[in-house]
Design a protein around this motif. Structure first.
Motif, short mmCIF file in Angstrom:
data_model
loop_
_atom_site.label_atom_id
_atom_site.label_comp_id
_atom_site.label_asym_id
_atom_site.label_seq_id
_atom_site.Cartn_x
_atom_site.Cartn_y
_atom_site.Cartn_z
N GLY A 1 0.81 -1.20 0.00
CA GLY A 1 0.00 0.00 0.00
C GLY A 1 0.85 1.26 0.00
N LYS A 2 0.16 2.40 -0.04
CA LYS A 2 0.82 3.68 0.06
C LYS A 2 0.41 4.31 1.38
CE LYS A 2 -0.17 6.23 -3.46
NZ LYS A 2 -0.35 7.00 -4.69
N HIS A 3 1.36 5.00 2.01
CA HIS A 3 1.09 5.66 3.29
C HIS A 3 1.48 7.12 3.19
CE1 HIS A 3 0.44 1.78 5.14
NE2 HIS A 3 1.63 1.38 4.76
N TRP A 4 0.75 7.97 3.90
CA TRP A 4 1.01 9.40 3.93
C TRP A 4 2.07 9.70 4.98
CZ3 TRP A 4 0.45 13.30 0.87
CH2 TRP A 4 0.53 14.61 1.35
N GLY A 5 3.10 10.43 4.58
CA GLY A 5 4.13 10.85 5.51
C GLY A 5 5.50 10.35 5.10
N LEU A 6 6.33 11.22 4.56
CA LEU A 6 7.66 10.83 4.10
C LEU A 6 8.55 10.36 5.24
CD1 LEU A 6 8.32 13.68 1.49
CD2 LEU A 6 7.44 11.37 1.08
N HIS A 7 8.27 10.83 6.46
CA HIS A 7 9.05 10.45 7.64
C HIS A 7 8.18 9.68 8.63
CE1 HIS A 7 11.99 13.20 6.01
NE2 HIS A 7 11.06 14.12 5.94
N GLY A 8 7.14 9.04 8.12
CA GLY A 8 6.17 8.37 8.98
C GLY A 8 5.07 9.34 9.37
N ALA A 9 4.20 8.89 10.25
CA ALA A 9 3.06 9.71 10.65
C ALA A 9 2.78 9.45 12.13
CB ALA A 9 1.84 9.37 9.80
N ALA A 10 1.99 10.35 12.70
CA ALA A 10 1.65 10.22 14.12
C ALA A 10 0.23 10.72 14.35
CB ALA A 10 2.63 11.02 14.98
N GLY A 11 -0.41 10.11 15.34
CA GLY A 11 -1.76 10.51 15.70
C GLY A 11 -1.89 10.63 17.21
N LEU A 12 -2.93 11.33 17.64
CA LEU A 12 -3.15 11.61 19.04
C LEU A 12 -4.42 10.92 19.53
CD1 LEU A 12 -1.99 13.28 21.40
CD2 LEU A 12 -3.46 15.17 20.64
N LEU A 13 -4.24 9.95 20.43
CA LEU A 13 -5.37 9.23 21.02
C LEU A 13 -5.61 9.82 22.41
CD1 LEU A 13 -7.43 6.93 20.85
CD2 LEU A 13 -5.68 5.41 21.77
N LEU A 14 -6.56 10.73 22.48
CA LEU A 14 -6.89 11.41 23.73
C LEU A 14 -7.90 10.59 24.52
CD1 LEU A 14 -7.09 15.01 22.29
CD2 LEU A 14 -5.51 14.25 24.07
N VAL A 15 -7.60 10.38 25.80
CA VAL A 15 -8.41 9.52 26.65
C VAL A 15 -8.90 10.32 27.86
CG1 VAL A 15 -8.43 7.37 27.98
CG2 VAL A 15 -6.97 7.57 25.97
N ARG A 16 -10.18 10.15 28.20
CA ARG A 16 -10.75 10.76 29.40
C ARG A 16 -11.98 9.96 29.81
NH1 ARG A 16 -11.50 17.01 28.92
NH2 ARG A 16 -13.25 16.50 27.59
N ASP A 17 -12.02 9.50 31.05
CA ASP A 17 -13.20 8.81 31.60
C ASP A 17 -13.70 7.66 30.72
OD1 ASP A 17 -13.18 10.64 33.73
OD2 ASP A 17 -14.40 12.05 32.58
N LYS A 18 -12.78 6.79 30.32
CA LYS A 18 -13.11 5.60 29.50
C LYS A 18 -13.77 5.97 28.17
CE LYS A 18 -13.09 2.15 33.13
NZ LYS A 18 -11.65 2.21 33.19
N THR A 19 -13.39 7.15 27.66
CA THR A 19 -13.80 7.57 26.32
C THR A 19 -12.54 8.02 25.58
OG1 THR A 19 -14.18 9.90 26.87
CG2 THR A 19 -16.06 8.39 27.12
N ILE A 20 -12.63 8.03 24.25
CA ILE A 20 -11.56 8.60 23.44
C ILE A 20 -12.16 9.70 22.57
CG2 ILE A 20 -10.19 6.48 23.43
CD1 ILE A 20 -11.02 6.14 20.43
N LEU A 21 -11.32 10.66 22.23
CA LEU A 21 -11.77 11.74 21.36
C LEU A 21 -11.55 11.30 19.91
CD1 LEU A 21 -12.95 14.58 21.38
CD2 LEU A 21 -10.63 15.42 21.05
N MET A 22 -12.65 11.20 19.19
CA MET A 22 -12.58 10.74 17.79
C MET A 22 -12.90 11.89 16.85
SD MET A 22 -14.04 6.88 17.85
CE MET A 22 -13.16 6.55 16.32
#
Length: 151
Positions: A16-37
């Motif tokens: 496949g193809k992936h976005w990001g010449l140096h890789g990529a990163a994401g933020l999984l924010l967690v609060r009170d057994k929920t995640i911000l989507m």
């Protein structure tokens, strides 16, 4: 603003193809057994799916720096309102996606900060798989959920 040199596609060993010449990163924010989507806008890659804010890393950025920058750009959050923790890496050899798991402080407020986001929502851990998930996020969610339950 720092130089942005990470935008671009990488042809991966996985076929496949992936976005990001140096890789990529994401933020999984967690609060009170929920995640911000983030509900991605229809026009972006894998549009109209749910995932987490993220994108290409620049050559000078750590995964945490890239994830927080992307979170600020896409959902308007600030570094002072979260505490970064463990990093989950989906490593493809020539390319990797780093999911930064971060505790959201009570004062953290997110919103659609640019046109890449259709909406944002706090979603209970057990409701995440009911969303139309971004394919890559869907692949890693079971492993991420295991990590979240152990926090």
């Amino acid at each position: 603003m720092a130089h942005r040199d990470g935008d671009g596609w990488i042809q991966c060993n996985c076929g496949g193809k992936h976005w990001g010449l140096h890789g990529a990163a994401g933020l999984l924010l967690v609060r009170d057994k929920t995640i911000l989507m983030q509900h991605r806008a229809p026009w972006v890659h894998n549009g109209d799916t749910w995932g987490i804010p993220g994108g290409a890393r620049d050559s000078h950025e750590s995964p945490v720096e890239a994830a927080i920058r992307e979170g600020h750009e896409e959902i308007g959050i600030f570094e002072k309102d979260l505490t970064p923790g463990e990093i989950f890496t989906d490593d493809h050899g020539v390319w990797a996606y780093h999911t930064v798991i971060a505790k959201a402080h009570p004062e953290l407020v997110a919103h659609e900060a640019n046109d890449e986001s259709k909406e944002v929502a706090w979603v209970a851990f057990d409701q995440v798989e009911n969303k139309n998930l971004h394919p890559s996020f869907a692949n890693t969610w079971p492993q991420l959920l295991t990590k979240l339950k152990s926090l």
